[in-house]
Design a protein around this motif. Structure first.
Motif, mmCIF file in Angstrom:
data_model
loop_
_atom_site.group_PDB
_atom_site.id
_atom_site.type_symbol
_atom_site.label_atom_id
_atom_site.label_comp_id
_atom_site.label_asym_id
_atom_site.label_seq_id
_atom_site.Cartn_x
_atom_site.Cartn_y
_atom_site.Cartn_z
ATOM 1 N N THR A 3 -14.168 82.660 28.947
ATOM 2 C CA THR A 3 -13.134 81.800 29.510
ATOM 3 C C THR A 3 -12.325 81.185 28.379
ATOM 4 O OG1 THR A 3 -14.558 81.271 31.384
ATOM 5 C CG2 THR A 3 -12.690 79.818 30.974
ATOM 6 N N LYS A 4 -11.013 81.219 28.491
ATOM 7 C CA LYS A 4 -10.165 80.645 27.470
ATOM 8 C C LYS A 4 -10.353 79.134 27.397
ATOM 9 C CE LYS A 4 -6.385 84.023 27.483
ATOM 10 N NZ LYS A 4 -4.922 84.203 27.684
ATOM 11 N N THR A 6 -9.090 75.525 27.013
ATOM 12 C CA THR A 6 -7.844 74.814 27.289
ATOM 13 C C THR A 6 -7.590 73.777 26.195
ATOM 14 O OG1 THR A 6 -8.106 75.093 29.683
ATOM 15 C CG2 THR A 6 -6.602 73.368 28.932
#
Length: 235
Positions: A3-4, A6
């Motif tokens: 997951t990138k 943020t």
């Protein structure tokens, strides 16, 4: 599957600057504010600090100048952004001149670590970081020592989740300098005299994690502080 992460962008409180940065300042970034004397570096740092700091997320401003913070504050309090009631509440000033004059970067780093651990700042400012470099050179220490110091400071501030600003007097951006390499963000402030008028320009030479606006951007320093003028298409 990954997951990138943020990246939260901080509003700097400087009109026009967030647009030039590409949406604000990346939180937990390690930044350098550079330029010649009198170009507005300290004013920019103070303006962002008073806009960002709160009692819950305080700022720590470390001065390594020969003059005490009181003298610097005497001039900065002339600006509208200065909030006297936040001094020693949301913003804290500490003088590192004694440690810097020893030329021992380990002592400087030790004092910085102690102050950060004691105050747990969300924002850290070191002004002028150029003084730290000069003391290192004057003591005969090697370039490798300075590079190690910068890398250690950067890793420590990131691990403590502090957004960091090094303020320094630099004249040539092409110099081989470990600070330029390690920094996530590099804000270069320039000034020149044209037809008896002072012309000020700002360049975001580097801002990891986001697309900043390339080129030179005019800014002015007035009673309210610094105001940056992004391209007309963004206004």
């Amino acid at each position: 599957m990954t997951t990138k992460v943020t990246i939260n962008r901080l509003a700097t409180g400087v009109p026009g600057l967030d647009d030039v940065l590409g949406g604000g300042l990346p939180e937990f970034s390690f930044n350098l504010i550079a330029g010649q004397p009198g170009s507005g570096k300290t004013t920019l740092a103070h303006q962002m600090m008073f806009a960002l700091a709160t009692p819950e997320r305080p700022a720590l401003y470390l001065t390594v100048l020969g003059e005490p913070p009181l003298k610097m504050l005497r001039y900065q309090q002339q600006f509208d952004f200065f909030k006297p009631g936040e001094v020693n509440r949301s913003v804290h000033f500490v003088n590192l001149a004694d440690e810097t004059l020893t030329g021992d970067l380990d002592k400087v780093l030790e004092r910085i670590v102690a102050e950060v651990e004691a105050r747990n700042p969300a924002y850290l400012f070191v002004d002028s970081f150029r003084s730290v470099m000069l003391s290192n050179e004057g003591s005969g220490n090697s370039h490798n020592n300075l590079q190690r110091f910068v890398q250690q400071l950067g890793m420590l501030m990131t691990s403590w989740q502090a957004t960091t600003f090094l303020i320094g007097e630099y004249f040539v951006e092409t110099d081989a300098n470990p600070v330029f390499t390690v920094a996530d963000g590099l804000i270069w402030m320039r000034q020149s005299v044209q037809r008896n008028s002072m012309v000020r320009k700002m360049e975001i030479m580097k801002m990891r994690g986001q697309a900043s606006l390339a080129g030179l951007h005019t800014f002015r320093i007035g009673q309210s502080g610094i105001e940056v003028f992004p391209p007309a298409s963004l206004v």
